[in-house]
Enzyme design. Structure first.
Site, PDB file in Angstrom:
ATOM      1  N   CYS A 110       3.641  12.758   3.545  1.00 28.22           N
ATOM      2  CA  CYS A 110       2.911  13.608   2.598  1.00 28.22           C
ATOM      3  C   CYS A 110       1.597  12.982   2.140  1.00 28.22           C
ATOM      4  O   CYS A 110       0.562  13.619   2.169  1.00 28.22           O
ATOM      5  CB  CYS A 110       3.781  13.899   1.377  1.00 28.22           C
ATOM      6  SG  CYS A 110       5.320  14.735   1.788  1.00 28.22           S
ATOM      7  N   HIS A 111       1.657  11.713   1.695  1.00 29.54           N
ATOM      8  CA  HIS A 111       0.462  11.089   1.131  1.00 29.54           C
ATOM      9  C   HIS A 111       0.179   9.712   1.708  1.00 29.54           C
ATOM     10  O   HIS A 111      -0.666   8.988   1.207  1.00 29.54           O
ATOM     11  CB  HIS A 111       0.578  11.016  -0.395  1.00 29.54           C
ATOM     12  CG  HIS A 111       0.690  12.361  -1.016  1.00 29.54           C
ATOM     13  ND1 HIS A 111       1.901  12.903  -1.380  1.00 29.54           N
ATOM     14  CD2 HIS A 111      -0.248  13.306  -1.287  1.00 29.54           C
ATOM     15  CE1 HIS A 111       1.699  14.111  -1.876  1.00 29.54           C
ATOM     16  NE2 HIS A 111       0.406  14.387  -1.826  1.00 29.54           N
ATOM     17  N   GLY A 112       0.921   9.318   2.744  1.00 32.65           N
ATOM     18  CA  GLY A 112       0.603   8.101   3.457  1.00 32.65           C
ATOM     19  C   GLY A 112       1.109   6.796   2.865  1.00 32.65           C
ATOM     20  O   GLY A 112       0.606   5.736   3.220  1.00 32.65           O
TER      21      GLY A 112
END
Length: 179
Positions: A143-145
């Protein structure tokens, strides 16, 4: 010398004590169902802990099980993964924690370094990380790394904390109890 006479118990005293005892038992009987209904039901208690046979998981593999509605990663780490996790300088970590602090002792009394048990929910926004991904071959949150290492510790990305370690213990050499 004055004599002190204690009054003999009367029938009235006995009736007062008997009435009080009867009222106390009646009040307890009336209140008990109200207190007992606050206990969790059987379906909740059944989810409180799970027992898992980990003997069939080969080295370098991971399985995911559900506990309390959450994914739990059970990873059989290789020697290379253990060495990589132990070689990290914890002063460089955002949420400093040694690899040993994330493990429990087995039946022999020694830390079971080859087994890593984690709640598989990213500490940033609750996504489920992917195993064996990212720069450290640990976990990658798509999702956001956020990138976690082979001990589930946050190394890169927006996640503020390491992946959570659930309460677990070894029941035998090949069985664990989570919860």
């Amino acid at each position: 010398m004055a004599e002190i006479h204690a009054d003999e118990p009367t029938r009235r005293d006995f009736l007062y004590v008997a009435t009080g005892a009867f009222a106390a038992v009646g009040a307890a009987t009336a209140v008990w169902p109200l207190i007992d209904q606050m206990n969790p039901d059987a379906s909740v208690l059944a989810l409180a802990s799970i027992e898992l046979d980990i003997g069939a998981i080969p080295v370098g593999q991971e399985i995911t099980v559900k506990w309390r509605g959450k994914p739990v990663f059970v990873r059989h780490r290789s020697d290379a993964e253990i060495q990589a996790a132990e070689a990290v300088d914890i002063s460089t970590l955002r949420d400093p924690q040694t690899d040993d602090a994330r493990l429990v002792k087995g039946p022999s009394g020694q830390l079971e370094k080859q087994w890593l048990i984690l709640i598989g929910i990213c500490t940033h926004l609750g996504c489920i990380p992917l195993a064996y991904k990212g720069e450290f071959n640990g976990y990658l949150c798509p999702c956001h790394g956020s990138v976690y290492d082979t001990s589930g510790r946050i190394r890169q990305g927006p996640a503020p904390l390491n992946l959570e370690v659930p309460p677990y213990k070894f029941v035998s050499d090949t069985k664990i109890q989570i919860g």
